[in-house]
Design a protein around this motif. Structure first.
Motif, PDB file in Angstrom:
ATOM      1  N   ALA A 136       1.667  10.925  -1.261  1.00 42.26           N
ATOM      2  CA  ALA A 136       2.267  11.309  -0.165  1.00 42.26           C
ATOM      3  C   ALA A 136       0.745  10.922   1.206  1.00 42.26           C
ATOM      4  O   ALA A 136       0.832  10.265   2.075  1.00 42.26           O
ATOM      5  CB  ALA A 136       2.932  12.693   0.430  1.00 42.26           C
ATOM      6  N   ALA A 137      -0.390  11.826   0.714  1.00 40.22           N
ATOM      7  CA  ALA A 137      -1.691  12.319   0.738  1.00 40.22           C
ATOM      8  C   ALA A 137      -2.395  11.185   1.262  1.00 40.22           C
ATOM      9  O   ALA A 137      -3.025  11.040   2.232  1.00 40.22           O
ATOM     10  CB  ALA A 137      -2.951  13.062   1.101  1.00 40.22           C
ATOM     11  N   LEU A 138      -1.833  10.187   0.260  1.00 37.03           N
ATOM     12  CA  LEU A 138      -3.094   8.424   0.488  1.00 37.03           C
ATOM     13  C   LEU A 138      -2.799   7.639   1.450  1.00 37.03           C
ATOM     14  O   LEU A 138      -2.901   6.934   2.404  1.00 37.03           O
ATOM     15  CB  LEU A 138      -3.291   8.442  -0.609  1.00 37.03           C
ATOM     16  N   SER A 139      -1.131   7.597   0.909  1.00 37.22           N
ATOM     17  CA  SER A 139       0.015   6.525   1.931  1.00 37.22           C
ATOM     18  C   SER A 139       0.154   7.418   3.178  1.00 37.22           C
ATOM     19  O   SER A 139      -0.629   6.339   4.196  1.00 37.22           O
ATOM     20  CB  SER A 139       1.174   6.987   1.396  1.00 37.22           C
ATOM     21  N   ALA A 140      -0.729   8.325   3.794  1.00 43.83           N
ATOM     22  CA  ALA A 140      -0.949   8.594   4.830  1.00 43.83           C
ATOM     23  C   ALA A 140      -2.020   8.033   5.858  1.00 43.83           C
ATOM     24  O   ALA A 140      -1.930   7.427   6.938  1.00 43.83           O
ATOM     25  CB  ALA A 140      -1.038  10.698   5.120  1.00 43.83           C
ATOM     26  N   LYS A 141      -2.958   7.322   5.249  1.00 46.28           N
ATOM     27  CA  LYS A 141      -4.063   7.370   5.836  1.00 46.28           C
ATOM     28  C   LYS A 141      -4.075   5.654   5.002  1.00 46.28           C
ATOM     29  O   LYS A 141      -5.483   4.638   5.780  1.00 46.28           O
ATOM     30  CB  LYS A 141      -5.245   7.914   5.459  1.00 46.28           C
ATOM     31  N   ASP A 142      -3.408   5.159   4.087  1.00 46.96           N
ATOM     32  CA  ASP A 142      -3.725   3.497   3.538  1.00 46.96           C
ATOM     33  C   ASP A 142      -2.270   2.699   3.990  1.00 46.96           C
ATOM     34  O   ASP A 142      -1.767   2.668   4.735  1.00 46.96           O
ATOM     35  CB  ASP A 142      -3.250   3.813   2.283  1.00 46.96           C
ATOM     36  N   ASP A 143      -3.122   1.409   4.177  1.00 52.31           N
ATOM     37  CA  ASP A 143      -3.006  -0.403   4.534  1.00 52.31           C
ATOM     38  C   ASP A 143      -2.185  -0.577   3.520  1.00 52.31           C
ATOM     39  O   ASP A 143      -3.470  -1.039   3.901  1.00 52.31           O
ATOM     40  CB  ASP A 143      -3.542  -0.182   5.861  1.00 52.31           C
ATOM     41  N   PRO A 144      -1.456  -0.950   3.165  1.00 49.25           N
ATOM     42  CA  PRO A 144      -1.276  -1.952   1.345  1.00 49.25           C
ATOM     43  C   PRO A 144      -1.864  -3.288   2.599  1.00 49.25           C
ATOM     44  O   PRO A 144      -2.298  -3.995   1.298  1.00 49.25           O
ATOM     45  CB  PRO A 144       0.518  -1.716   2.090  1.00 49.25           C
ATOM     46  N   SER A 145      -1.490  -3.688   3.256  1.00 48.17           N
ATOM     47  CA  SER A 145      -2.227  -5.215   4.376  1.00 48.17           C
ATOM     48  C   SER A 145      -3.401  -5.116   3.969  1.00 48.17           C
ATOM     49  O   SER A 145      -3.957  -6.062   3.261  1.00 48.17           O
ATOM     50  CB  SER A 145      -1.935  -5.138   5.566  1.00 48.17           C
ATOM     51  N   SER A 204       0.226 -12.860  -6.394  1.00 44.43           N
ATOM     52  CA  SER A 204       1.509 -14.264  -5.418  1.00 44.43           C
ATOM     53  C   SER A 204       0.331 -13.564  -3.903  1.00 44.43           C
ATOM     54  O   SER A 204       0.675 -14.073  -3.237  1.00 44.43           O
ATOM     55  CB  SER A 204       2.463 -13.695  -5.687  1.00 44.43           C
ATOM     56  N   LYS A 205      -0.288 -12.492  -3.805  1.00 41.76           N
ATOM     57  CA  LYS A 205      -0.768 -11.461  -2.476  1.00 41.76           C
ATOM     58  C   LYS A 205      -2.004 -11.646  -2.430  1.00 41.76           C
ATOM     59  O   LYS A 205      -2.220 -11.495  -1.322  1.00 41.76           O
ATOM     60  CB  LYS A 205      -0.161 -10.400  -2.207  1.00 41.76           C
TER      61      LYS A 205
END
Ligand code: PRP
Length: 226
Positions: free
Chosen positions: A114-123, A144-145
């Motif tokens: 969760a802590a990483l996700s708060a500042k992460d942008d998968p795009s 594929s991405k």
């Protein structure tokens, strides 16, 4: 020469061998077969036996590790089987897949702390490290991405990997979400929905066509009526 689907004879043409996945889906699999009158002669879940034979009705049931079901069916060691879409996509075995049984439903996802996700942008991902039981699905998905992925293949307890710094992210199955929650992880992307499928050996489909067609149609009615 025999092709792969005929290499291991699953009994005579009058008997039918069914590979069932041991574990979570077994109970639901037995239930759906029971509805069309196909039942093992004794309680498979309470036994350590691996083969259950019902000679009277020309049936044989195999207890198989879920990831091995498509292998048994592809080689004709079983005529039909029940396998998760996760296993089918990962192993890409050559089997006929006529029916979604709509049991064993869950989804395959990418998760991270969760802590990483708060500042992460998968795009913005260009190169990531992933721990997973599903290296082929993971590789195909990120390829594929256009994202480079370093894979760490694990065999279970995948959620542990990011907690201990083995990988930042994981690809795994989520059913209730409880394992992610209890380990401080969050889902960041869904890769695919998963459910169990009826699979059939390609040679059996021809040799035992009438009986197998009856089973497929019986199960189809049960699934559609449920
Ligand atoms: C599966 C999956 C997750 C968990 C998801 O693991 O790999 O870890 O279930 O379920 P939930 O969302 O309801 O919590 P499994 O229990 O099959 O064992 P494993 O960790 O050995 O793969």
């Amino acid at each position: 020469m025999k092709d792969k689907s005929q290499q291991s004879a699953a009994g005579s043409s009058s008997s039918l061998t069914i590979a069932l996945p041991k574990g979570r889906v077994m109970k639901q699999a037995l239930k759906i077969f029971a509805k069309i009158g196909i039942e093992p002669p004794e309680n498979m879940e309470e036994s350590r036996k691996l083969i259950f034979e019902d000679k009277k009705n020309g049936l044989r049931f195999l207890v198989v590790k879920p990831t091995d079901v498509p292998t048994y069916v592809e080689y004709g060691a079983a005529d039909i089987g029940i396998a998760g879409k996760d296993v089918l996509s990962e192993t890409e075995r050559d089997v006929y897949e006529p029916l979604d049984l709509k049991i064993g439903r869950c989804r395959m996802i990418v998760a991270e702390p969760a802590a990483l996700s708060a500042k992460d942008d998968p795009s913005q991902w260009t190169s990531i490290r992933i721990a997973t039981k599903y290296p082929n699905i993971t590789e195909r998905y990120f390829a594929s991405k256009g994202i480079q992925v370093e894979l760490i293949k694990l065999y279970g307890s995948i959620e542990l990997a990011p907690l201990i710094g083995l990988s930042e992210r994981i690809v795994d199955l989520v059913e209730t979400g409880e394992t992610l929650r209890q380990n401080g992880l969050v889902e960041v992307e869904k890769i695919m929905d998963i459910s169990s499928r009826l699979i059939v050996n390609r040679a059996s489909l021809k040799i035992k066509g009438a009986r197998i067609a009856e089973i497929i149609e019986g199960l189809r009615k049960e699934v559609e009526g449920s």
